[in-house]
Scaffold this motif. Sequence first.
Motif, PDB file in Angstrom:
ATOM      1  N   ALA A   1      -0.006   2.922 -11.385  1.00  0.00           N
ATOM      2  CA  ALA A   1       0.605   3.236 -10.087  1.00  0.00           C
ATOM      3  C   ALA A   1      -0.051   2.445  -8.958  1.00  0.00           C
ATOM      4  O   ALA A   1       0.633   1.941  -8.061  1.00  0.00           O
TER       5      ALA A   1
ATOM      6  N   ARG B   1       6.025   2.385 -11.153  1.00  0.00           N
ATOM      7  CA  ARG B   1       6.501   3.760 -11.017  1.00  0.00           C
ATOM      8  C   ARG B   1       6.178   4.439 -12.343  1.00  0.00           C
ATOM      9  O   ARG B   1       6.506   3.906 -13.400  1.00  0.00           O
TER      10      ARG B   1
ATOM     11  N   GLY C   1       2.220   5.988  -4.044  1.00  0.00           N
ATOM     12  CA  GLY C   1       2.953   5.543  -5.228  1.00  0.00           C
ATOM     13  C   GLY C   1       4.130   6.436  -5.562  1.00  0.00           C
ATOM     14  O   GLY C   1       4.350   7.471  -4.924  1.00  0.00           O
ATOM     15  N   GLU C   2       4.885   6.002  -6.587  1.00  0.00           N
ATOM     16  CA  GLU C   2       6.028   6.785  -7.059  1.00  0.00           C
ATOM     17  C   GLU C   2       5.717   7.337  -8.441  1.00  0.00           C
ATOM     18  O   GLU C   2       5.286   6.596  -9.326  1.00  0.00           O
ATOM     19  N   ALA C   3       5.967   8.631  -8.634  1.00  0.00           N
ATOM     20  CA  ALA C   3       5.679   9.237  -9.932  1.00  0.00           C
ATOM     21  C   ALA C   3       6.520  10.482 -10.140  1.00  0.00           C
ATOM     22  O   ALA C   3       6.962  11.127  -9.185  1.00  0.00           O
ATOM     23  N   LEU C   4       6.723  10.815 -11.413  1.00  0.00           N
ATOM     24  CA  LEU C   4       7.411  12.037 -11.815  1.00  0.00           C
ATOM     25  C   LEU C   4       6.600  12.722 -12.896  1.00  0.00           C
ATOM     26  O   LEU C   4       5.920  12.060 -13.687  1.00  0.00           O
TER      27      LEU C   4
ATOM     28  N   LYS D   1       4.473  -4.345 -10.004  1.00  0.00           N
ATOM     29  CA  LYS D   1       5.546  -3.988  -9.070  1.00  0.00           C
ATOM     30  C   LYS D   1       6.904  -4.134  -9.760  1.00  0.00           C
ATOM     31  O   LYS D   1       7.173  -5.113 -10.437  1.00  0.00           O
TER      32      LYS D   1
ATOM     33  N   ARG E   1       1.314  10.120  -5.586  1.00  0.00           N
ATOM     34  CA  ARG E   1       2.153  10.147  -4.376  1.00  0.00           C
ATOM     35  C   ARG E   1       1.308  10.134  -3.109  1.00  0.00           C
ATOM     36  O   ARG E   1       1.670   9.475  -2.121  1.00  0.00           O
TER      37      ARG E   1
ATOM     38  N   ALA F   1      15.967   8.128 -13.124  1.00  0.00           N
ATOM     39  CA  ALA F   1      15.292   7.988 -11.826  1.00  0.00           C
ATOM     40  C   ALA F   1      15.155   6.534 -11.403  1.00  0.00           C
ATOM     41  O   ALA F   1      15.346   6.189 -10.225  1.00  0.00           O
ATOM     42  N   TRP F   2      14.830   5.664 -12.372  1.00  0.00           N
ATOM     43  CA  TRP F   2      14.424   4.297 -12.011  1.00  0.00           C
ATOM     44  C   TRP F   2      15.182   3.187 -12.732  1.00  0.00           C
ATOM     45  O   TRP F   2      14.921   2.006 -12.496  1.00  0.00           O
TER      46      TRP F   2
END
Length: 304
Positions: free
Chosen positions: A28, A33, A65-68, A6, A61, A90-91
């Motif tokens: 994830a 992320r 979760g968060e992803a690109l 996390k 997602r 982004a993060w």
Amino acid sequence: MGLDFKGRVAIVTGAGGGLGRQHALALAARGARVLVNDLGGAVDGSGGSVTAAQAVVDEIRAAGGEALANGASVTDYAAVQAMVQQAVDAWGRVDIVVSNAGILRDKSFAKMDIADFRLVLDVHLMGAVHCCKAVWPVMQQQKYGRIVFTTSSSGLFGNFGQANYGAAKMALVGLMQTLSIEGEKHGIRVNCLAPTAATRMTEDIFPPDMLGAFGPQAVVPAMLVLAQEDAPTRTTLCAGAGGFEAAHVTLTRGVHIGDGADAPEQLAEALAAVRDRDGEIVPGSGMEQGANEMRLARGRQAIA
């Protein structure tokens, strides 16, 4: 769940399928992320599309979760720099890089085209170098980093038809050895993972009854351990079908012969003793070879 990611930001290259996809999903699922990178090309590196990476992002997602997604080729340094910047924009940080992107151009050395040798080195070795070079200032500044290179038993121990792949994979071990030393004071830990897994790159070599056991998901625990906060550094973990080993580059105790006129003949006669693995060590750095040779020389002088 013991290993918690996390608040961490991870980049996984070659994550559109196979091992990379499993790595991205696992990170994830444990809270990271994830920037999912994949060129989307064929096993031999041809072609390209961001679709594979986007599919994994959608999967992450959908699970909350968060992803690109990112479609950069790791052979393109400017594109890799932009990829790292994408994650930072982004993060705000990058904590973990799992350098997994790779291709195969297998042939016996006699039949191998030199361009195929160079391309495999470019993807596996220079791809990892590009990722490290782009992320290194970020990790230095935040005083934290976890880098996992994907090496291979083909590099560690050799494999017919894979001179290019093996050379690239062993080069990553050498890269790890030095980066782990240089990264230590910055809180950057660097390790290698040698997977045995049935993916689209390797599924042809497994007997049908073992395909399930050697699924890429069985390698993931080793990656998570090498990428976690309490990760070791300068460690090569081997993993496959739920089995885990460690591989080392070792140094034997050696023998002092001197540099006299008959030293070559003496060495030829003493080669078995030089190669004797009893009492071998895992050097902390390259300096230890010279230190051992100095010890041998001083010991011989003391005897004389």
